[in-house]
Write a protein that holds these residues in place. Structure first.
Motif, PDB file in Angstrom:
ATOM      1  N   HIS A  79      -6.649  -0.744  13.604  1.00  0.00           N
ATOM      2  CA  HIS A  79      -6.892  -0.252  12.249  1.00  0.00           C
ATOM      3  C   HIS A  79      -8.372   0.127  12.137  1.00  0.00           C
ATOM      4  O   HIS A  79      -9.241  -0.641  12.557  1.00  0.00           O
ATOM      5  N   PRO A  80      -8.677   1.288  11.560  1.00  0.00           N
ATOM      6  CA  PRO A  80     -10.072   1.754  11.568  1.00  0.00           C
ATOM      7  C   PRO A  80     -11.023   1.046  10.599  1.00  0.00           C
ATOM      8  O   PRO A  80     -12.235   1.078  10.795  1.00  0.00           O
ATOM      9  N   ARG A  81     -10.515   0.407   9.555  1.00  0.00           N
ATOM     10  CA  ARG A  81     -11.409  -0.189   8.558  1.00  0.00           C
ATOM     11  C   ARG A  81     -11.975  -1.519   9.047  1.00  0.00           C
ATOM     12  O   ARG A  81     -11.256  -2.384   9.509  1.00  0.00           O
ATOM     13  N   LEU A  82     -13.290  -1.654   8.931  1.00  0.00           N
ATOM     14  CA  LEU A  82     -13.954  -2.911   9.286  1.00  0.00           C
ATOM     15  C   LEU A  82     -13.877  -3.869   8.099  1.00  0.00           C
ATOM     16  O   LEU A  82     -14.231  -3.491   6.979  1.00  0.00           O
ATOM     17  N   GLY A 119     -12.992   4.062  20.883  1.00  0.00           N
ATOM     18  CA  GLY A 119     -11.642   4.604  20.801  1.00  0.00           C
ATOM     19  C   GLY A 119     -10.929   4.252  19.509  1.00  0.00           C
ATOM     20  O   GLY A 119      -9.777   4.624  19.320  1.00  0.00           O
ATOM     21  N   GLY A 120     -11.578   3.515  18.626  1.00  0.00           N
ATOM     22  CA  GLY A 120     -10.985   3.191  17.325  1.00  0.00           C
ATOM     23  C   GLY A 120     -10.641   1.722  17.190  1.00  0.00           C
ATOM     24  O   GLY A 120     -10.544   0.986  18.158  1.00  0.00           O
ATOM     25  N   GLY A 121     -10.478   1.323  15.975  1.00  0.00           N
ATOM     26  CA  GLY A 121     -10.168  -0.063  15.689  1.00  0.00           C
ATOM     27  C   GLY A 121     -11.412  -0.923  15.660  1.00  0.00           C
ATOM     28  O   GLY A 121     -12.524  -0.433  15.497  1.00  0.00           O
ATOM     29  N   LYS A 122     -11.199  -2.212  15.821  1.00  0.00           N
ATOM     30  CA  LYS A 122     -12.307  -3.159  15.710  1.00  0.00           C
ATOM     31  C   LYS A 122     -12.034  -4.409  16.517  1.00  0.00           C
ATOM     32  O   LYS A 122     -10.883  -4.730  16.848  1.00  0.00           O
ATOM     33  N   HIS A 123     -13.127  -5.114  16.812  1.00  0.00           N
ATOM     34  CA  HIS A 123     -13.085  -6.437  17.438  1.00  0.00           C
ATOM     35  C   HIS A 123     -13.752  -7.393  16.459  1.00  0.00           C
ATOM     36  O   HIS A 123     -14.815  -7.112  15.924  1.00  0.00           O
ATOM     37  N   VAL A 124     -13.116  -8.538  16.252  1.00  0.00           N
ATOM     38  CA  VAL A 124     -13.779  -9.642  15.575  1.00  0.00           C
ATOM     39  C   VAL A 124     -14.000 -10.678  16.670  1.00  0.00           C
ATOM     40  O   VAL A 124     -13.053 -11.117  17.326  1.00  0.00           O
TER      41      VAL A 124
END
Length: 130
Positions: A79-82, A119-124
């Motif tokens: 998902h693109p939103r942080l 490439g998109g998305g996020k890591h927490v």
């Protein structure tokens, strides 16, 4: 040591992710308190993906790593939103899960970050001292 596994972005998969993470860390000889804290963190992060990102991220990737000094727990979704942690737990716009992760990390003497992924998305990512 490291392990990476995928989980379907659904609430019923949260306990499976938590149990796998806790089992892996315990098998590596990580202290029980850190295993418990890491399990809570995986629970919150996978729940956040299931509740807020599942439409654009049908699965999430959980990464665990440990060395002599740190245990790292990371969850990636596409998902693109942080997300942002709430400044106050009384706000009603979401963000409670990430705030809990932040507080758990700080209480353990660790740190967390939310990073856009190539490439998109996020890591927490959460680092907990061993």
């Amino acid at each position: 040591m490291s392990e990476v596994f995928s989980v379907v972005s659904a609430i019923d998969q949260v306990p499976l992710a938590r149990h796998r993470a806790r089992g892996t860390l315990a098998a590596w000889g990580v202290d029980d308190e850190i295993v418990f804290t890491a399990g809570l963190i995986v629970t919150e992060l996978v729940t956040n993906v299931a509740e807020h990102a599942a439409a654009e991220s049908p699965s999430a990737t959980v990464m665990l790593a440990a060395d002599r000094h740190w245990v790292t727990v990371a969850v990636h979704d596409t998902h693109p939103r942080l997300p942002r942690a709430l400044a106050s737990p009384r706000d009603d716009d979401g963000g409670r899960g990430l705030r809990m992760v932040m507080l758990l990390a700080e209480e353990a003497g660790g740190r967390h970050s939310v990073e856009p992924a190539p490439g998109g998305g996020k890591h927490v990512v959460v680092h907990l001292p061993r």
